[in-house]
Motif scaffolding. Structure first.
Motif, PDB file in Angstrom:
ATOM      1  N   GLU A 184      41.337  42.984  39.347  1.00  0.00           N
ATOM      2  CA  GLU A 184      40.309  43.630  40.165  1.00  0.00           C
ATOM      3  C   GLU A 184      39.952  45.012  39.653  1.00  0.00           C
ATOM      4  O   GLU A 184      39.027  45.646  40.165  1.00  0.00           O
ATOM      5  N   ASN A 185      40.708  45.515  38.676  1.00  0.00           N
ATOM      6  CA  ASN A 185      40.530  46.871  38.189  1.00  0.00           C
ATOM      7  C   ASN A 185      40.587  47.899  39.322  1.00  0.00           C
ATOM      8  O   ASN A 185      39.684  48.727  39.489  1.00  0.00           O
ATOM      9  N   ILE A 186      41.625  47.795  40.104  1.00  0.00           N
ATOM     10  CA  ILE A 186      41.812  48.773  41.173  1.00  0.00           C
ATOM     11  C   ILE A 186      43.253  49.275  41.174  1.00  0.00           C
ATOM     12  O   ILE A 186      44.139  48.646  40.621  1.00  0.00           O
ATOM     13  N   LEU A 187      43.426  50.418  41.809  1.00  0.00           N
ATOM     14  CA  LEU A 187      44.766  50.901  42.093  1.00  0.00           C
ATOM     15  C   LEU A 187      45.032  50.586  43.559  1.00  0.00           C
ATOM     16  O   LEU A 187      44.173  50.864  44.397  1.00  0.00           O
ATOM     17  N   ALA A 188      46.190  49.999  43.824  1.00  0.00           N
ATOM     18  CA  ALA A 188      46.426  49.603  45.207  1.00  0.00           C
ATOM     19  C   ALA A 188      47.824  49.959  45.658  1.00  0.00           C
ATOM     20  O   ALA A 188      48.767  49.985  44.877  1.00  0.00           O
ATOM     21  N   CYS A 189      47.939  50.249  46.948  1.00  0.00           N
ATOM     22  CA  CYS A 189      49.256  50.415  47.542  1.00  0.00           C
ATOM     23  C   CYS A 189      49.717  49.020  47.924  1.00  0.00           C
ATOM     24  O   CYS A 189      49.032  48.318  48.662  1.00  0.00           O
ATOM     25  N   HIS A 190      50.848  48.615  47.408  1.00  0.00           N
ATOM     26  CA  HIS A 190      51.249  47.243  47.679  1.00  0.00           C
ATOM     27  C   HIS A 190      51.869  47.109  49.067  1.00  0.00           C
ATOM     28  O   HIS A 190      52.172  46.027  49.516  1.00  0.00           O
ATOM     29  N   LEU A 191      52.023  48.224  49.753  1.00  0.00           N
ATOM     30  CA  LEU A 191      52.544  48.145  51.116  1.00  0.00           C
ATOM     31  C   LEU A 191      51.416  48.007  52.137  1.00  0.00           C
ATOM     32  O   LEU A 191      51.345  47.047  52.870  1.00  0.00           O
TER      33      LEU A 191
END
Ligand code: ADP
Ligand code: ZN
Ligand code: ZN
Length: 740
Positions: free
Chosen positions: A471-478
């Protein structure tokens, strides 16, 4: 619980198949109890099953009779009790728990093994005489005699032929002449041959060890449940306390179970145990063949073997009259089963088993888990402190090196600091050994600022944001918070960032070292070099016997290994653990750093540690460098409380797996929605996100995390999860990992 069901005409059993429902069979007058293993007919087949209940009337009209009884593999009453607790707590069907308790080999059919054993038939004196009378130098008979004369009792034929380097015919001749005897005996494949060990005396305990042992001995005598944390810095002699506690337990005729992390179940540990006890000890580890495991299990069940050492699943060994359970390195992640349900933690199962049996459980660690240490603060567990190294040698001298300065000097990302290189050179000159530790975990999809080395974290969860390539994103996995990587700036120094994914590998370190120190003998211990059976042990021995100067390794070298000639430990990237987006990352970093640092100076020479980091301001690094657990704990606990992470709230991780990505995504969102609708008041829901390890073995992986004050609330929520035939759902209670 009334365990004997022999007077009941009918039995309820659970078959070893994927059938959760108990089935009813007629007893054929066998003497059975709960936990007995039987063979029963099921759909034209004979299958294995476990008796769970006796019945006066059948629950099913046309009941079949049980086929026969499997005497040698019954589950003891205490294991059955443990299984019902595990089924409740780990939210796993009882039938599945039962099959976890039985070693894999018992689920198949295993044969007893027989082998030829050679013994002396004539008196030793006449054998000596005969050997002396043979003048021919390479006589095969003479060789056989020489080997057998060294043995007290006798020797397996295969071993005799191997040692004497002869064929079987000279043995046959000696048998015919009446000097030797050849018999078939049943072999115990589970044990080391005891003649191989020289018994060593107990060490004289120092006063702290003595106090700990006395307390444990007292508790053993009381025959009440007690849990004791043996909190001792690395090298403080915890093992000596275990060994003498085991002796005490044995003198009270109590059985003993000794759990160690898989990685520590090495020849070294086993030798230490075997050299103190003349009785047989069973060693349970995953490299045992089915036959070996079968023998060990039989020996334990029959009460012939009362001391068992093993890794995680050894907690289910049917030790008779079990009175002492020891869990060394209780915080270790390998005690937790994660790939399959029940996702049990053997450390916690040990506590419950000890409680059920009114036994004593010793948890040993230099860096206890937050859960365990909290329990000592609430007086649920006792605590014994070992604050000094046993051999009176001081804790190693640790120097923290700021690698950002080295990077500047060298105009690139440096692998070694000048200080570390100088120290290595010193060691090479003096003929002392160096251990270099490289952490391979953590450089994982995490954003690090190149100017100030700050990591990009989620404001809500205090864990690192990770990059999702698709997705080309930075994500918080929580919490699922996302950010566009193009628009990211550093929250500390406000400069725009560049991404960095990978750190150096052990091979690269090895090459660099060989280029710098041409004369140095370098060994490498990592997943690649230890793939084959026995290679770990071989590398260990090679280094210990000084056939190399430098050992480079990953996590594997951190734990339990004792190299007295190592006087320098270099930690190449102390901070990489801190980049893992998990609320336990600081705890894990502290544990690992103290363990690695503790490898230095275990012998007669003082040790030195060079700890390289690009995050020198992080407190955890400073606390770890001093093995200052208590201050680390107090500071970290404040953060845990602020974000209500364990031990303040209980956690449960629901991992969803499927080969179909879209389906998984849809189900994940649907499940989040469903859980939110039925949310219990004290529960926090972290909605569906991808796991850090997004795909494994062809299965896409996603997760939902639940956090609650009450266990019952977690359970109510989990019971709401619907079954889906194309999605595998794994429920992990008290997860150690919330990311990978
Ligand atoms: P730990 O398990 O706490 O890291 P170990 O049990 O490996 O520590 O002990 C470290 C070293 O100290 C070992 O070489 C051990 O033989 C030695 N040792 C332990 N207790 C004593 C003692 N009372 N006197 C002398 N040496 C000891
Ligand atoms: Zn978040
Ligand atoms: Zn910055």
């Amino acid at each position: 619980m009334e365990s004997s069901v022999d007077t009941f005409p009918f039995l309820e059993v659970l078959v070893d198949q994927k059938i959760d429902k108990p089935l009813c069979y007629e007893n054929r007058g066998y003497v059975l109890s709960i936990g007995s293993r039987v063979l029963v007919p099921l759909r034209n087949k004979i299958v294995k099953a476990t008796v769970i209940k006796g019945l006066l009337k059948p629950t099913f009209e046309k009941t079949a009779k049980i086929h026969s009884v499997l005497e040698e593999e019954s589950l003891t009453e205490d294991l059955m009790e443990l299984a019902s607790w595990m089924s409740e707590y780990y939210m796993t069907p009882y039938q599945k728990v039962l099959t976890t308790l039985l070693p894999a080999s018992l689920k198949k059919k295993t044969q007893k093994e027989e082998q030829f054993f050679v013994e002396k038939k004539a008196p030793t004196a006449s054998l000596i005489e005969l050997a002396a009378s043979i003048h021919q130098k390479n006589s095969p008979q003479k060789k056989v005699l020489e080997v057998i004369l060294k043995e007290q009792k006798g020797i397996y034929l295969t071993k005799l032929l191997e040692l004497a380097a002869v064929s079987k015919s000279p043995v046959d001749t000696l048998v015919k002449k009446g000097f030797l005897e050849l018999r078939k005996i049943e072999v115990d494949r589970s044990f080391f041959q005891h003649e191989d060990f020289i018994l060593t005396p107990n060490k004289v305990l120092n006063s702290e060890q003595q106090i700990a042992l006395e307390k444990i001995s007292l508790k053993l005598g009381e025959k009440k449940f007690h849990a004791e944390l043996l909190f001792g810095v690395t090298g403080s002699g915890k093992t000596e306390v275990y060994l003498q506690a085991i002796q005490k337990a044995r003198s009270l005729n109590l059985g003993v179970l000794f759990l160690v992390p898989e990685i520590a179940l090495t020849t070294q540990t086993i030798e230490r145990l075997n050299s103190r006890f003349s009785e047989q000890i069973a060693v349970l580890h995953h490299r045992l063949s089915d036959g070996e495991r079968f023998d060990a299990y039989r020996g334990i069940l029959s009460g012939k073997i009362s001391i068992v050492i093993g890794a995680r699943s050894a907690i289910f060994a049917p030790v008779q009259n079990l009175g002492l359970i020891i869990v060394d390195e209780e915080q270790d992640g390998s005690f937790k089963q994660t790939e399959e349900m029940p996702c049990y933690n053997a450390r916690d199962v040990a506590i419950v088993r000890a409680k059920n049996l009114k036994a004593v459980c010793i948890l040993g660690s230099a860096t206890p888990s937050f859960e365990t240490f909290t329990n000592t603060k609430h007086d649920k567990y006792g605590i014994s402190n070992l604050t000094q190294r046993a051999k009176q040698n001081p804790l190693p001298d640790v120097k923290i090196v700021d690698m950002r300065l080295e990077d500047d000097k060298k105009k690139c990302r440096a692998l070694f600091s000048d200080l570390l290189l100088n120290k290595i050179e010193e060691r090479l000159k003096k003929g002392e050994q160096t251990l270099l530790f490289l952490n391979r975990r953590g450089f994982f999809k995490c954003q690090i600022c190149t100017t100030c080395n700050e990591t990009l974290k989620c404001d809500q969860c205090d864990v690192c944001l990770t990059y999702h390539k698709g997705e080309n994103i930075l994500a918080c996995h929580l919490c699922g918070y996302t950010q566009d990587p193009q628009k990211v700036f550093c929250k500390k120094c406000h400069s725009k960032e560049t991404m960095r994914f990978q750190g150096p590998g052990t091979e690269q370190v090895e090459r660099a070292l060989k280029a710098l120190f041409k004369e140095a003998r370098v060994l490498r211990m990592d997943r690649d070099t230890t793939r084959h059976k026995g290679s770990h042990d071989a590398l260990y021995r090679e280094f210990k016997s000084q056939k190399a100067d430098i050992l480079i390794g990953t996590q594997m070298i951190a734990k339990g290994l004792d190299f007295p000639l190592v006087t320098l430990v270099g930690i190449l990237n102390a901070d990489s653990m801190l980049h893992i987006p998990d609320f336990r990352s600081a705890e894990n970093a502290f544990q690992l750093l103290s363990q690695v640092a503790g490898r230095a100076g275990r012998g007669d020479f003082p040790g030195e540690v060079i700890l390289q980091t690009r995050l020198p301001d992080y407190q955890v690094i400073h606390h770890a460098s001093k093995e200052d657990y208590k201050n680390f704990f107090d500071e970290e606990l404040i953060l845990r409380k602020q974000f209500q992470y364990p031990p303040f709230k209980k956690m449960c991780r629901i991992i969803l797996q499927s080969s179909q990505n879209d389906l998984l995504d849809r189900f994940g969102s649907y499940l989040t929605h469903l859980l939110e609708k039925h949310r219990e008041e004290d529960v926090d829901i972290y909605p569906y996100t991808l796991c850090g390890l997004t795909k494994a073995k062809g299965q896409h992986r996603g997760q939902i995390l639940l956090k609650a004050l009450k266990f019952t609330s977690l359970k109510k929520m989990v019971l709401k999860i619907p079954k889906h035939e194309k999605i595998k759902c794994l429920v992990d209670v008290d997860p150690l990992q919330t990311f990978f």
